[in-house]
Design an enzyme around this catalytic site. Structure first.
Site, PDB file in Angstrom:
ATOM      1  N   ARG A  36       0.844  -1.194   0.000  1.00 47.04           N
ATOM      2  CA  ARG A  36       0.000   0.000   0.000  1.00 47.04           C
ATOM      3  C   ARG A  36       0.879   1.243   0.000  1.00 47.04           C
ATOM      4  O   ARG A  36       1.762   1.381   0.838  1.00 47.04           O
ATOM      5  CB  ARG A  36      -0.912  -0.006   1.228  1.00 47.04           C
ATOM      6  CG  ARG A  36      -1.687   1.285   1.480  1.00 47.04           C
ATOM      7  CD  ARG A  36      -2.585   1.107   2.702  1.00 47.04           C
ATOM      8  NE  ARG A  36      -3.220   2.337   3.138  1.00 47.04           N
ATOM      9  CZ  ARG A  36      -2.925   2.993   4.267  1.00 47.04           C
ATOM     10  NH1 ARG A  36      -1.953   2.521   5.055  1.00 47.04           N
ATOM     11  NH2 ARG A  36      -3.545   4.086   4.603  1.00 47.04           N
ATOM     12  N   ARG A  77      -9.142  18.122   9.068  1.00 44.76           N
ATOM     13  CA  ARG A  77      -8.127  18.299  10.089  1.00 44.76           C
ATOM     14  C   ARG A  77      -8.214  19.705  10.676  1.00 44.76           C
ATOM     15  O   ARG A  77      -8.672  20.639  10.012  1.00 44.76           O
ATOM     16  CB  ARG A  77      -6.720  18.090   9.506  1.00 44.76           C
ATOM     17  CG  ARG A  77      -6.490  16.706   8.954  1.00 44.76           C
ATOM     18  CD  ARG A  77      -5.060  16.547   8.435  1.00 44.76           C
ATOM     19  NE  ARG A  77      -4.860  15.241   7.819  1.00 44.76           N
ATOM     20  CZ  ARG A  77      -4.554  14.126   8.472  1.00 44.76           C
ATOM     21  NH1 ARG A  77      -4.405  14.171   9.791  1.00 44.76           N
ATOM     22  NH2 ARG A  77      -4.400  12.988   7.846  1.00 44.76           N
ATOM     23  N   LYS A 223     -13.235   2.332   0.696  1.00 45.39           N
ATOM     24  CA  LYS A 223     -12.887   2.293   2.118  1.00 45.39           C
ATOM     25  C   LYS A 223     -14.131   2.670   2.921  1.00 45.39           C
ATOM     26  O   LYS A 223     -14.643   3.790   2.806  1.00 45.39           O
ATOM     27  CB  LYS A 223     -11.742   3.254   2.401  1.00 45.39           C
ATOM     28  CG  LYS A 223     -10.431   2.833   1.736  1.00 45.39           C
ATOM     29  CD  LYS A 223      -9.337   3.872   1.941  1.00 45.39           C
ATOM     30  CE  LYS A 223      -8.938   3.999   3.385  1.00 45.39           C
ATOM     31  NZ  LYS A 223      -7.828   4.974   3.568  1.00 45.39           N
ATOM     32  N   THR A 281      -6.483  -1.616   9.817  1.00 45.44           N
ATOM     33  CA  THR A 281      -6.307  -0.634  10.901  1.00 45.44           C
ATOM     34  C   THR A 281      -5.970  -1.281  12.247  1.00 45.44           C
ATOM     35  O   THR A 281      -6.772  -2.019  12.819  1.00 45.44           O
ATOM     36  CB  THR A 281      -7.533   0.279  11.092  1.00 45.44           C
ATOM     37  OG1 THR A 281      -8.000   0.737   9.827  1.00 45.44           O
ATOM     38  CG2 THR A 281      -7.146   1.480  11.952  1.00 45.44           C
TER      39      THR A 281
END
Length: 488
Positions: A36, A77, A223, A281
């Site tokens: 990845r 963010r 995802k 994860t």
């Protein structure tokens, strides 16, 4: 006796820990099937260099290794603080400022990257920062300023992620930067493109259109990490080639208690719709700093394997950890151990009845025979990998050896559980000749022995996509010769 092969695939994230010379070679020897490239970090030129290094190392290892490009997506963010971080106290006021020119943050306020955030929140909403370590309650919205109350003591530093508990943020999955990156990863020649924070099928369709416009035939990975994605799960899975259970942001948005059940639901939905599925994860998070995993991590990985996931993913463990190779070795051991602990028992009563394609029907027939007459392996001649994907959806006792002349198809099959891709050029060969050559190849590699029975699938036209229409039952004779037992 032929050594048992690991069926579940391992996806490893590349980063500074994998860049030193020789590390990629060790990772591939340890069992990595797909790598990845995380485009949320580093620059595209650096990721392109990593991709070139992967191709070279895979060639040295004689391995089929896929490359997955993970797009950043619309990650929300907070902006930077004047001092790099602040200490917040429960009960204090803290404002989020949705302005591109917001001043550097301090203990009273900080800017946010998503300028539309004031329109997506209201009084009483809970905002989660830094993967939920810091929680804020929205009191009111005044123009571009969101006034919140801090709910717990903690330290908040630059550029931490922000989520809304329960979801409901309206920003789309593909940013302008993502669209630019799709063109770049198409040029690099990646095998998978992962769409972060997808909300619905259209997000996936848009990514596919852009990828095809730039000449990429990469498989599209959705995802699942937003509440909206759970609400639209069936349509997203249908629009995807691969589905990733992205447990980080998903766990923040929906809460930890709901995550285990949703993981199982996503895996079931993906398998039911013939899609490849990744579980990701923090699977071996402690191995960022330690040479062995915790028992809880071992059980986490094993449960995902038992649930039927095609692949398990390592993130910081390999990208930035102190023990990247040991993490892969541990993952491989756990997967193999979990696969030994349960017997495959395909429930054909639940299998689909309305098969639209011949290759799907052949795949189901192959699985039925594997369950009831006992074969050592299934050998599939495939152009695009479609037949192998259908075969891998039924968890068979026998491994699937997928022979293809196309490099991209073999690398995409590297993500499929139970499937072992092998380079083979069938052009000019009749199906029976191809069968003999394939049996000889597996016999020479010591993957088959004299007396083994195998199922061989192919098409009348060997170079045509989606043309698998024949199933043959063969037995390995002396010196790897194929002896016919029956044909369907």
């Amino acid at each position: 006796m032929i050594e048992r092969q690991r069926r579940t695939k391992i996806l490893a994230t590349l980063g500074p820990a994998t860049d030193p010379p020789g590390v990629l070679d060790e990772l591939f020897r340890a069992g990595v099937n797909v790598v990845r490239l995380n485009f949320s970090h580093g620059d595209p030129s650096g990721q392109a260099r990593r991709a070139a290094a992967v191709r070279a190392a895979a060639q040295r290892a004689g391995a089929e290794v896929g490359i997955l490009a993970d797009l950043p997506g619309p990650k929300i963010r907070i902006e930077r603080f004047a001092e790099g971080k602040v200490v917040l106290k429960a009960g204090a006021r803290f404002d989020l400022v949705a302005n591109a020119n917001a001043p550097a943050g301090d203990v009273s306020q900080v800017g946010v990257s998503y300028l539309g955030l004031p329109g997506d929140v209201t009084h009483g909403d809970t905002l989660l920062l830094d993967d939920g370590l810091m929680q804020l309650r929205v009191e009111q919205v005044e123009g571009e300023r969101i006034i919140t109350t801090v709910l717990n003591d903690g330290v908040l530093s630059d550029r931490k992620g922000l989520n809304k508990l329960g979801g409901g943020l309206s920003l789309g999955a593909l940013t302008e930067r993502d669209k630019e990156l799709i063109a770049i990863v198409a040029e690099i020649g990646v095998d998978f493109i992962a769409v972060s924070f997808c909300r619905n099928a259209e997000d996936m369709n848009e990514a596919r259109r852009i990828a095809r416009e730039h000449g990429s035939d990469a498989a599209l990975v959705s995802k699942i990490e937003r509440t909206e994605a759970i609400e639209n799960l069936a349509e997203i899975v249908e629009a995807s080639d691969v589905v990733m259970v992205a447990r980080g942001d998903l766990g923040v948005e929906i809460g930890d208690a709901e995550l285990p059940g949703l993981q199982k639901k996503i895996i079931r939905e993906s398998l039911a719709r013939n899609r490849v599925v990744i579980t990701a994860t923090q699977m071996l998070q402690s191995m960022v700093d330690n040479p062995i995993p915790t028992r809880a991590e071992v059980l986490d990985v094993a449960n995902a394997v038992i649930d039927g996931t095609d692949a398990v993913m390592l993130s910081a463990e390999t990208a930035a950890g102190s023990y990247p190779v040991k993490a892969v070795e541990a993952m491989a051991r756990i997967c193999l151990g979990a696969e030994k602990q349960f017997e495959t028992d395909t429930d054909f009563e639940k299998a689909p009845r309305d098969l639209a394609r011949a290759d799907q029907a052949i795949a189901m027939a192959a699985m039925f025979l594997t369950e009831h007459i006992g074969v050592r392996a299934i050998v599939a001649m495939t152009e695009s990998g479609g037949t192998a994907r259908y075969l891998s959806r039924f968890r068979a006792r026998a491994p699937v050896y997928a022979f293809s002349r196309h490099d991209g198809a073999r690398r995409r099959m590297a993500m499929m559980r139970d499937v072992f891709p092998i380079a083979f050029d069938s052009r000019g060969l009749a199906p029976r000749e191809a069968a003999r050559e394939a049996m000889r190849c597996l016999y020479d590699r010591k993957l088959l022995s004299e007396g083994d029975r195998i199922i061989f699938t192919s098409g009348d036209h060997m170079e045509k996509h989606g043309a698998t229409n024949t199933l043959r039952l063969l037995q390995i004779g002396m010196q790897g010769q194929a002896e016919g037992l029956g044909e369907l």
